[in-house]
Design a protein around this motif. Structure first.
Motif: not given
Lengths: 648, 244
Positions: A526-538, A559-573
């Motif tokens: 549930t947390e991962k799905l929430w984070a995935y949706l939230t980051i993508n929508q943002l 950025l904060q969520m990507s680092l918190e949830h430890h995922i590579v997004t267009p804002l992180t490497s």
């Protein structure tokens, strides 16, 4: 004499042995976690370059990568992009590279690592990524791209699917042209399933005495879940909730649809041929209660009919003949084409010709940037937004790689639709048809998800212009488990000709036991799905941000969520380094069209939660008592009591 | 099915049973003037008890002509049709559906309320039995509050009582079976022998129901209802009653 001089075929001994190639994928309520692990040995007397090349679905988030070379372990960490680059530049690993590159395959991208391995050395790679399974045309499709590159002593693929709603069906189509018939093994229970694919070395061979592997393609698992309640399935766990909404058994809403087709010179050939073929099928699919027209444009704007016409067989046949005669040439005037389509819809609306309960869609098909008329993309966006009415949704299909996909995405997202990339090849027609089939059956309009309790927070987009049959809307949020024992959801929507209010409740402990019983189930889904949706929508909101300040604020949150949830997004490497920290690699997201939730059909809005509308609060039927008090017994027959009559 | 007719003026409950056969459709309310009809189709228990097959309402049909709306309620689904449009809800839903003047509210696994114009309303209760019970089957109950909104010619097994007949109950006495007191009831020009009975109202307690004492009219309500109960058979779920 050297072996082979005698003329016999010296079998080409493989310099590098693939000891094992393992893929483990677990889907817990549409949230998929996949691990790909590969172990190789360099048997040759020279150093060898070894490549670990994994195709992952576009929109998936890489969460972890580790590598062990001859006993030296490299682990990954997620850093803000500039931080990642600085760390990388301080200690570039020798003979080692990593990166995410755009894939040529449809909605996939490649994660590649290349390392130079000494003779006799062993190397192991392991990549973790997560993604959300979106329901399309009535099912979820989980694709695993298998590309070991060589025969593997141990090749094992395991897919576990855990769906509390129960599995309606599960199917593993043949995607290897029959080569592996009988190899996938499917075990299916009411709420869980396990698909394993473990070909022996012999089965992996392209032919009985070949040394190449036939394992190069996608293992596909398709499934759908049971749906009891129209209000969907509300799953709460660990302080997060996810709401899956996919009602069926509703009457399709009549649609007014305008096809806006690019017929500029660049469409000439396969693209146009495929587009015409798709359009003919799509027009045949229109329902009698639908209204439509076609706008074809290059540097000029033409219409098949200047206004919307009823989708009768005669009209459809005439439209097909018109489309077949189109000869692509000239420039591309997207601005005028869209404004013409909008004008046709607005005229029909203003003249009261549109069914008030209908849905209006514009579907733009284009393969390139504007070359005639208004060229400024932001101006085109502005023109469209100013003229399009609130009840119209704009969907954009970009054919090929010449089109500015980000522009089409912005154009659609800000006009209640989505964009989708279409690949200009032999497959264009089926891609166009597949997309159209996803929006061909509008079932609900103005769908809003309300979670009235105040301790529900951080709800993702909860207001959607349309709901299309065969798809699924997903909304997620947070709640405080200490304050809530159950979550209530109230969905308001309009169907063909009725107002709907759908309610559902979820108890906190509904899933507790279910998840605890399965070692594969992901308790954080549930947390991962929430984070995935939230980051993508943002990310999508960020590309539409009206001001720099808004954009900065959204960027900071992502950025904060990507680092918190430890995922590579267009804002992180992802920085991959050895323990000593003196050898580093960098894996970046490719410059990609990170449309919200690749695969989702919806781009909604966030609106404040409401309660149940007044009309639905109509007082329930008055419980008019039928003199339920004990009527005076006529005769006091000791003891005073009243007997039952037969047939009670 | 059991019928309990509450007569507000006389403050009496009058009961009767209709023993018929599965598949038959009984007209409950028929008001051609206001364009409302309510019919109930019977289902049978899984097997007879003591040689007798109990029947219940398995499907209820509401037709509201002014809205061209049909509502079919079974023990599994609630189907709303308007013209050629159809939407299907299930008893698993908690939902409110507004068709302009018609509001249908479903309370998960409990009740469906059909309200017309916020003034006429019907409640349908779901009786969900244990699936594996050797005899019992899921069935429905319907509750229609007294209303003056029907036209004077409203009829049907229940509709005919919207305009309350006058009844006189007198000469209470021990019945042939001393445990079952009897009395005489004058109604519609007939004098009937009625037995003191106990029926159930399940609206407040869906499992055990609430006892409703009543005067029981034997022989499928003969003398209390107009004509014979077979006069209330209709061919379809949305039929109006053809009256002589």
């Amino acid at each position: 004499s050297l072996p082979g001089e005698s003329g016999e075929e010296r079998e080409d001994v493989d310099q590098v042995t693939l000891y094992s190639y393992k893929v483990q994928s677990t889907i817990t309520s549409r949230m998929a976690n996949t691990i790909i692990q590969s172990k190789l040995v360099n048997n040759s007397p020279q150093p060898q370059n070894v490549v670990f090349d994994v195709e992952i679905p576009k929109g998936a988030f890489i969460s972890n990568f580790s590598m062990t070379i001859d006993g030296t372990t490299f682990t990954s960490s997620i850093k803000e992009k500039t931080v990642g680059r600085a760390l990388y530049s301080q200690a570039r690993a020798k003979g080692k590279t990593a990166g995410l590159v755009r894939s040529k395959a449809l909605d996939m991208e490649n994660f590649q690592t290349e390392v130079n391995v000494l003779p006799g050395a062993k190397v192991q790679f392991e990549l973790h990524y997560q993604e959300v399974k979106w329901r399309k045309l009535g099912s979820y499709e989980h694709r695993l791209h298998l590309k070991p590159g060589r025969l593997a002593k141990h090749l094992e693929v395991d897919v576990w699917i855990i769906e509390p709603q129960g599995l309606r069906f599960l199917h593993v189509p043949d995607t290897f042209e029959g080569h592996f018939d009988g190899v996938p093994v499917v075990l299916k229970g009411p709420q869980k399933a396990h698909v394993s694919f473990k070909p022996t070395v012999a089965q992996q061979r392209k032919c009985s005495n070949c040394s190449e592997t036939a394992v190069d393609g996608q293992l596909v698992v398709m499934y759908d879940v049971n749906r009891e309640e129209k209000a969907g399935e509300l799953e709460v766990f660990n302080g997060y909730f996810v709401h899956f909404f996919a009602p069926d058994n509703l009457e399709p809403i009549p649609k007014n649809i305008l096809f806006v087709i690019d017929v500029s010179g660049s469409m000439w050939g396969v693209k146009m041929k495929q587009t015409v073929e798709a359009m003919k099928t799509i027009l045949d699919d229109l329902r009698a209660e639908d209204h439509f027209s076609v706008v074809d444009f290059n540097h000029n704007i033409r219409t098949w009919r200047n206004d919307l016409v009823s989708a009768t067989k005669t009209q459809i046949a005439d439209a097909k003949r018109y489309i077949e005669k189109i000869q692509p040439n000239g420039g591309t005037n997207i601005n005028e084409a869209l404004l013409r389509a909008i004008f046709i819809l607005n005229e029909a609306n203003n003249m009261g010709l549109l069914d008030p309960n209908s849905v209006s869609l514009i579907i733009l098909v284009s393969d390139g940037d504007p070359t005639v008329g208004e060229l400024k993309l932001s101006k085109i966006q502005k023109n469209v937004k100013q003229n399009i009415q609130d009840n119209v949704s704009l969907f954009s299909l970009g054919i090929g790689f010449d089109v500015d996909y980000d522009f089409l995405k912005r154009l659609s997202n800000e006009n209640r639709g989505i964009a989708q990339r279409i690949y200009g090849n032999q497959d264009t027609s089926s891609q166009l048809k597949k997309f159209y089939n996803q929006v061909s059956t509008p079932l609900l309009r103005n769908v809003q998800f309300n979670y009235p309790h105040t301790s529900v927070t951080d709800v993702t987009q909860n207001s959607f212009h349309n709901y299309f049959g065969g798809s699924e809307i997903v909304v997620a949020g947070k709640f405080d488990p200490d304050k809530l024992k159950q979550i209530q959801s109230i969905i308001t929507a309009t169907s063909a000709n009725t107002e709907l209010v759908l309610e559902t409740l979820a108890q906190m402990d509904d899933l507790e036991e279910f998840l605890s019983k399965d070692k594969h189930a992901d308790p954080d889904f549930t947390e991962k799905l929430w984070a995935y949706l939230t980051i993508n929508q943002l990310l999508a909101e960020r590309s539409l941000a009206p001001t720099a300040a808004t954009k900065r604020r959204i960027t900071k949150t992502i950025l904060q969520m990507s680092l918190e949830h430890h995922i590579v997004t267009p804002l992180t490497s992802m920085v991959i380094e050895n323990d000593a920290g003196d050898e580093r690699m960098l894996a970046d997201s490719p410059p990609q069209d990170h449309s919200c939730c690749a695969g989702a059909l919806y781009y909604g809005e966030k609106v404040p939660s409401n309660g149940i509308p007044s009309w639905a609060n109509a007082a329930p039927t008055p419980v008019v008592p039928m003199r339920l008090a004990g009527a005076p017994v006529l005769e006091s027959t000791p003891p005073p009591h009243v007997m039952r009559v037969e047939n009670d | 099915p059991h019928f309990i007719i509450y007569l507000p003026k006389s403050q009496e409950n009058i009961c009767f049973n209709i023993d018929s056969e599965p598949g038959k459709i009984l007209n409950l309310v028929s008001d051609p003037e206001s364009g409302v009809s309510v019919n109930g189709q019977l289902i049978g228990a899984k097997k007879p008890q003591k040689g007798k097959l109990h029947t219940y309402f398995g499907t209820l049909g509401f037709y509201i002509r002014s809205e061209d709306t049909k509502i079919e309620i079974t023990t599994e689904t609630i189907t709303l049709s308007r013209g050629s449009h159809t939407s299907i809800l299930s008893w698993f839903d908690t939902a409110h559906v507004a068709y302009q003047r018609v509001l249908v509210s479903v309370k998960k696994e409990k009740t469906v309320t059909v309200t017309l114009n916020k003034e006429l309303s019907f409640s349908v209760l779901l009786h969900r039995v244990w699936k594996k019970h050797p005899i019992n089957v899921d069935f429905l109950g319907i509750y229609i509050p007294p209303t003056s909104k029907f036209s004077p010619n409203a009829h049907g097994l229940i509709g005919q009582f919207m305009h309350e007949p006058s009844v006189r109950i007198f000469n209470g006495r021990p019945g042939r079976d001393p445990k079952k007191p009897e009395a005489s009831m004058e109604v519609k020009g007939h004098t009937l022998t009625v037995t003191r009975g106990l029926q159930k109202d399940y609206r407040t307690d869906i499992v055990f129901g609430t006892d409703v004492p009543c005067w029981f009219v034997h022989n499928s309500g003969k003398g209390f209802i107009d004509g014979h109960y077979k006069d209330y058979f209709v061919p379809h779920l949305y039929s109006f009653l053809k009256r002589p």
